[in-house]
Design a protein around this motif. Structure first.
Motif, short mmCIF file in Angstrom:
data_model
loop_
_atom_site.label_atom_id
_atom_site.label_comp_id
_atom_site.label_asym_id
_atom_site.label_seq_id
_atom_site.Cartn_x
_atom_site.Cartn_y
_atom_site.Cartn_z
N VAL A 253 0.85 -1.20 0.00
CA VAL A 253 0.00 0.00 0.00
C VAL A 253 0.88 1.25 0.00
O VAL A 253 0.65 2.20 -0.74
N ARG A 254 1.94 1.19 0.82
CA ARG A 254 2.78 2.39 0.96
C ARG A 254 3.64 2.66 -0.26
O ARG A 254 3.84 3.80 -0.66
N HIS A 255 4.16 1.59 -0.86
CA HIS A 255 5.14 1.81 -1.93
C HIS A 255 4.57 1.62 -3.33
O HIS A 255 5.23 1.96 -4.30
N ILE A 256 3.38 1.05 -3.43
CA ILE A 256 2.77 0.92 -4.76
C ILE A 256 1.54 1.82 -4.88
O ILE A 256 1.49 2.72 -5.73
N THR A 257 0.55 1.60 -4.00
CA THR A 257 -0.71 2.36 -4.12
C THR A 257 -0.49 3.85 -3.91
O THR A 257 -0.87 4.68 -4.75
N LEU A 258 0.13 4.19 -2.80
CA LEU A 258 0.25 5.60 -2.42
C LEU A 258 0.98 6.45 -3.47
O LEU A 258 0.47 7.49 -3.88
N PRO A 259 2.16 6.03 -3.95
CA PRO A 259 2.83 6.86 -4.96
C PRO A 259 2.01 7.03 -6.24
O PRO A 259 1.98 8.11 -6.83
N LEU A 260 1.29 5.95 -6.63
CA LEU A 260 0.50 6.05 -7.85
C LEU A 260 -0.69 6.98 -7.68
O LEU A 260 -1.24 7.48 -8.66
N LEU A 261 -1.08 7.19 -6.45
CA LEU A 261 -2.25 8.05 -6.20
C LEU A 261 -1.88 9.52 -5.94
O LEU A 261 -2.76 10.34 -5.71
N ARG A 262 -0.58 9.80 -5.95
CA ARG A 262 -0.18 11.16 -5.61
C ARG A 262 -0.88 12.23 -6.47
O ARG A 262 -1.40 13.20 -5.93
N PRO A 263 -0.93 12.07 -7.80
CA PRO A 263 -1.63 13.10 -8.59
C PRO A 263 -3.11 13.20 -8.23
O PRO A 263 -3.69 14.28 -8.28
N THR A 264 -3.68 12.07 -7.83
CA THR A 264 -5.10 12.08 -7.46
C THR A 264 -5.33 12.89 -6.20
O THR A 264 -6.33 13.60 -6.07
N PHE A 265 -4.40 12.80 -5.26
CA PHE A 265 -4.50 13.62 -4.04
C PHE A 265 -4.60 15.10 -4.42
O PHE A 265 -5.45 15.82 -3.91
#
Lengths: 307, 275
Positions: free
Chosen positions: A215-227
């Motif tokens: 979650v921390r190293h795959i999901t979260l970075p990929l969602l940064r633009p969405t944030f």
């Protein structure tokens, strides 16, 4: 079938001629013209009203008073106080919504057996009218009737006077905003998460990643633009909580939860000082413009990049 | 998929359930209040188990003003959807083809108007409507709601319409059909699900809208959202009726909302997540 027909017929024509076709403009023009007439004219009229002394309680006819209304604003403590309140109501709920929304989305994204039911619960606030939302919380905050403090008491917490303490009243409003709009943020995150290919996670598992790590190293970075995207969107819409403030605290206690637009409403429709209220609305509009237009351009660039 | 330890799974269930309870609590509490007698409502400690009564629902449905406000809300919401569609459908049709600066500026305008808070138009509409004698009419609110519903429909409908292949329009033109004919007879039937979904979104917007309704409508055209607040009178709030009326107001959203859940975010996500 449709796509077959299209494929059979469509390829030979030059698509450029159609794409730039001016014929389509007249289908777009009525909407744009309507919207501009319905919005620009009233805005100009507000600007004009803000230089007049128009007041429905005054027997004298309105006259032109230049920038007098704006000068008065600078000495109006109630107005000056409404600016930080507005900023608080823009910023605080958005931060919490993003945080909680991400967690909710992560939970929804796991294929847990009873998640289908929980998902219906999670998104429920999205279909509830803001006025009903405000009412629910007004009930909860009301002593005895709502029982919020009773349940806090069971947990050993001495509940504050939600609607009587100026600071807790601010928290009370923020809590409603978080409750009401976190589902939208969560659903949005979920949509993006579901577009992340499974192979990425499988690769993570092969490398020995735990669930938390993936979650921390795959999901979260990929969602940064969405944030960024959803954060901007929520900031823009954050001032739409007028009905919540109206129902839950009505701006009180002692105008502690009044935003700039709420104070504009009070001046215009409770005190009936239309000219003065117009000046407040103009200031509100300038504030909005400074925040919204750059945000909007950013927002649109996200959409443009991808279609 | 990700590997999940049993501790993680347990935590997910716990956090998910806690959040679910936090979401449900205010809703359930209000529904319970709507079914409690006045005496039970103020019981201390709060009653979780009580004898339900329909007295508040019977009272509000015997209240002429409340029934009229439902009718007004239906008329105004439906009217604003129909008129908004007349403008928004051709506009969306055009926006799926247009490119470059025109498209960009149009989208920016629509998005700005869609998100601008109504407060910035409120005073001038009030002043102008009062001069024209249009305060407290259905038309007054229908016109104002166009400002929000035309952009809302375009924005919700566009992702659906984008999925219609462009070749369809080209081939139609080669066959000698006019753009109107292509719009009505070829493409509109293909996007009817999007029309229904965006229509519902727009209907719910008008149904829920509070600020303009509060100021523009008073008696003849008072909407449900405003009528509800009348139970918070000066002589004390009638909590039971208030809760019952709010429960009634939530019905269209609950019935339609879950049907179109996907579309409520798709207007944004469809553009944002591809690629």
């Amino acid at each position: 079938m449709v796509s077959l027909v299209a494929k059979a017929l469509g390829r030979s024509e030059d698509p450029e001629s159609l794409a730039s076709s001016r014929a389509h403009l007249k289908y777009l023009a009525p909407s744009i013209a309507l919207l501009l007439v319905l919005t620009i004219l009233p805005m100009l009229f507000t600007l004009y009203l803000s230089t007049s002394s128009l007041s429905y309680t005054s027997p004298r006819p309105p006259r032109f008073i230049g920038l007098r209304n704006y000068e008065r604003l600078l000495d109006d403590a109630r107005f000056l106080k409404s600016i930080p309140v507005s900023l608080l109501f823009i910023g605080a709920p958005v931060v919490v919504q993003l945080f909680l929304g991400f967690i909710v989305a992560v939970i929804m994204n796991e294929r847990l057996p009873y998640m289908r039911w929980l998902r219906f619960v999670f998104v429920a606030p999205m279909v509830i009218p803001p006025i009903a939302m405000g009412l629910m919380w007004r009930i909860l905050y009301t002593p005895h009737l709502g029982g919020l403090n009773y349940f806090l008491g069971l947990a050993g917490i001495d509940g504050p006077g939600w609607l009587t303490d100026p600071n807790w009243a601010l928290v009370a409003i923020i809590m409603v905003a978080v409750w009401g709009w976190t589902p939208f943020v969560g659903l949005f995150f979920l949509a993006v998460m579901q577009s992340i290919p499974d192979e990425l996670y499988e690769a993570g598992v092969i490398d020995g990643a735990t669930w938390v790590q993936s979650v921390r190293h795959i999901t979260l970075p990929l969602l940064r633009p969405t944030f960024a995207f959803i954060g901007i969107f929520r900031v823009i819409e954050a001032l739409g909580i007028f009905p919540i403030i109206y129902i839950v605290t009505n701006g009180g206690p002692a105008s502690a939860t009044e935003t700039v637009n709420f104070y504009g409403f009070v001046s215009g429709f409770n005190n009936l000082r239309v000219g003065y209220a117009s000046a407040i609305i103009v200031v509100f509009f300038v504030m909005l413009f400074v925040i919204v237009v750059p945000a909007m351009r950013l927002l649109l660039s996200y959409i443009q990049v991808s279609d | 998929m990700k590997r999940r330890s049993s501790v993680t799974t347990f935590s997910l269930y716990t956090v998910g359930t806690l959040y679910g309870v936090a979401v449900l609590f205010p809703i359930v509490w209000m529904l319970m209040l709507a079914l409690k007698s006045q005496l039970d409502a103020f019981a201390n400690p709060p009653l979780l188990i009580f004898e339900p009564t329909l007295e508040h629902f019977i009272a509000i449905f015997g209240d002429r003003e409340f029934l009229e406000s439902i009718a007004n809300s239906v008329i105004i919401s439906t009217g604003s959807v129909v008129f908004a569609m007349i403008f928004a459908i051709p506009a969306t049709f055009a926006l799926t083809i247009l490119q470059g600066r025109v498209r960009r500026n149009a989208l920016l305008t629509i998005l700005l108007i869609r998100t601008a808070p109504g407060m910035i138009y409120l005073l001038p509409y009030f002043v102008v409507y009062s001069r024209l004698g249009m305060l407290d009419t259905h038309a007054a609110l229908i016109i104002i709601y166009l400002i929000f519903n035309v952009p809302l429909i375009i924005w919700t409908l566009m992702p659906v319409w984008n999925a219609v292949p462009r070749e369809l329009r080209e081939s139609g033109m080669i066959d000698g059909a006019s753009l109107w004919q292509i719009l009505f007879f070829i493409e509109l039937p293909l996007v009817r699900v999007g029309i229904i979904a965006s229509g519902i979104v727009a209907f719910l917007f008008a149904w829920n809208e509070f600020l303009f309704a509060l100021v523009i409508s008073a008696n003849d055209s008072v909407t449900l959202a405003v009528a509800i607040t009348r139970y918070m009178g000066y002589e004390g709030t009638e909590w039971g009726k208030l809760a019952a009326a709010a429960s009634v107001m939530m019905l269209p959203g609950i019935i339609f909302g879950f049907l179109i859940q996907r579309y409520m975010v798709s207007g944004l996500t469809a553009g944002a997540i591809k690629g």
